[in-house]
Write a protein that holds these residues in place. Sequence first.
Motif, PDB file in Angstrom:
ATOM      1  N   SER A  18      31.341 -66.500  89.801  1.00  0.00           N
ATOM      2  CA  SER A  18      31.036 -66.054  88.295  1.00  0.00           C
ATOM      3  C   SER A  18      32.138 -65.107  88.281  1.00  0.00           C
ATOM      4  CB  SER A  18      29.760 -65.586  88.238  1.00  0.00           C
ATOM      5  OG  SER A  18      29.335 -64.379  88.949  1.00  0.00           O
ATOM      6  N   GLN A  19      32.273 -64.701  86.886  1.00  0.00           N
ATOM      7  CA  GLN A  19      33.159 -63.429  86.449  1.00  0.00           C
ATOM      8  C   GLN A  19      32.553 -62.223  86.925  1.00  0.00           C
ATOM      9  OE1 GLN A  19      33.299 -63.791  82.077  1.00  0.00           O
ATOM     10  NE2 GLN A  19      34.921 -65.169  82.083  1.00  0.00           N
ATOM     11  N   GLU A  20      31.154 -62.337  87.073  1.00  0.00           N
ATOM     12  CA  GLU A  20      30.495 -60.989  87.468  1.00  0.00           C
ATOM     13  C   GLU A  20      30.728 -60.993  88.813  1.00  0.00           C
ATOM     14  OE1 GLU A  20      26.004 -59.226  87.463  1.00  0.00           O
ATOM     15  OE2 GLU A  20      26.301 -61.421  86.940  1.00  0.00           O
ATOM     16  N   GLU A  21      30.881 -62.155  89.742  1.00  0.00           N
ATOM     17  CA  GLU A  21      30.927 -61.883  91.242  1.00  0.00           C
ATOM     18  C   GLU A  21      32.544 -61.283  91.742  1.00  0.00           C
ATOM     19  OE1 GLU A  21      30.882 -61.859  95.347  1.00  0.00           O
ATOM     20  OE2 GLU A  21      29.227 -61.902  93.967  1.00  0.00           O
ATOM     21  N   ALA A  23      34.552 -59.667  89.329  1.00  0.00           N
ATOM     22  CA  ALA A  23      34.413 -58.307  89.015  1.00  0.00           C
ATOM     23  C   ALA A  23      34.043 -57.409  90.160  1.00  0.00           C
ATOM     24  CB  ALA A  23      33.750 -58.239  87.768  1.00  0.00           C
ATOM     25  N   HIS A  29      34.944 -54.316  85.640  1.00  0.00           N
ATOM     26  CA  HIS A  29      33.747 -54.586  85.050  1.00  0.00           C
ATOM     27  C   HIS A  29      33.810 -56.123  84.644  1.00  0.00           C
ATOM     28  CE1 HIS A  29      30.979 -54.492  81.834  1.00  0.00           C
ATOM     29  NE2 HIS A  29      30.353 -53.654  82.108  1.00  0.00           N
ATOM     30  N   ARG A  30      32.790 -56.842  84.544  1.00  0.00           N
ATOM     31  CA  ARG A  30      32.675 -58.431  84.066  1.00  0.00           C
ATOM     32  C   ARG A  30      33.246 -58.747  82.800  1.00  0.00           C
ATOM     33  NH1 ARG A  30      30.590 -61.551  80.813  1.00  0.00           N
ATOM     34  NH2 ARG A  30      29.196 -59.493  80.012  1.00  0.00           N
TER      35      ARG A  30
END
Length: 66
Positions: A18-21, A23, A29-30
């Motif tokens: 994911s974008q979060e991972e 980041a 930051h995501r």
Amino acid sequence: MITFGKNVQVARQVLGISQEELAFRAGLHRTYIGMVERAERSISLQNAKKIADALNVKIDNLLDNG
């Protein structure tokens, strides 16, 4: 930077993260990752390197238009 953003998105999806991972791995930051992928944000060479390292690719691959 449209090419860079698209290539980041493709490389991220190939890894299945994911974008979060991404980041997290890059220390960013995501929302910043999302803005980079959508070419809404200019990116420094330092952050481009962080993203490339987090994706296990060379920066050249993320800048490639082909």
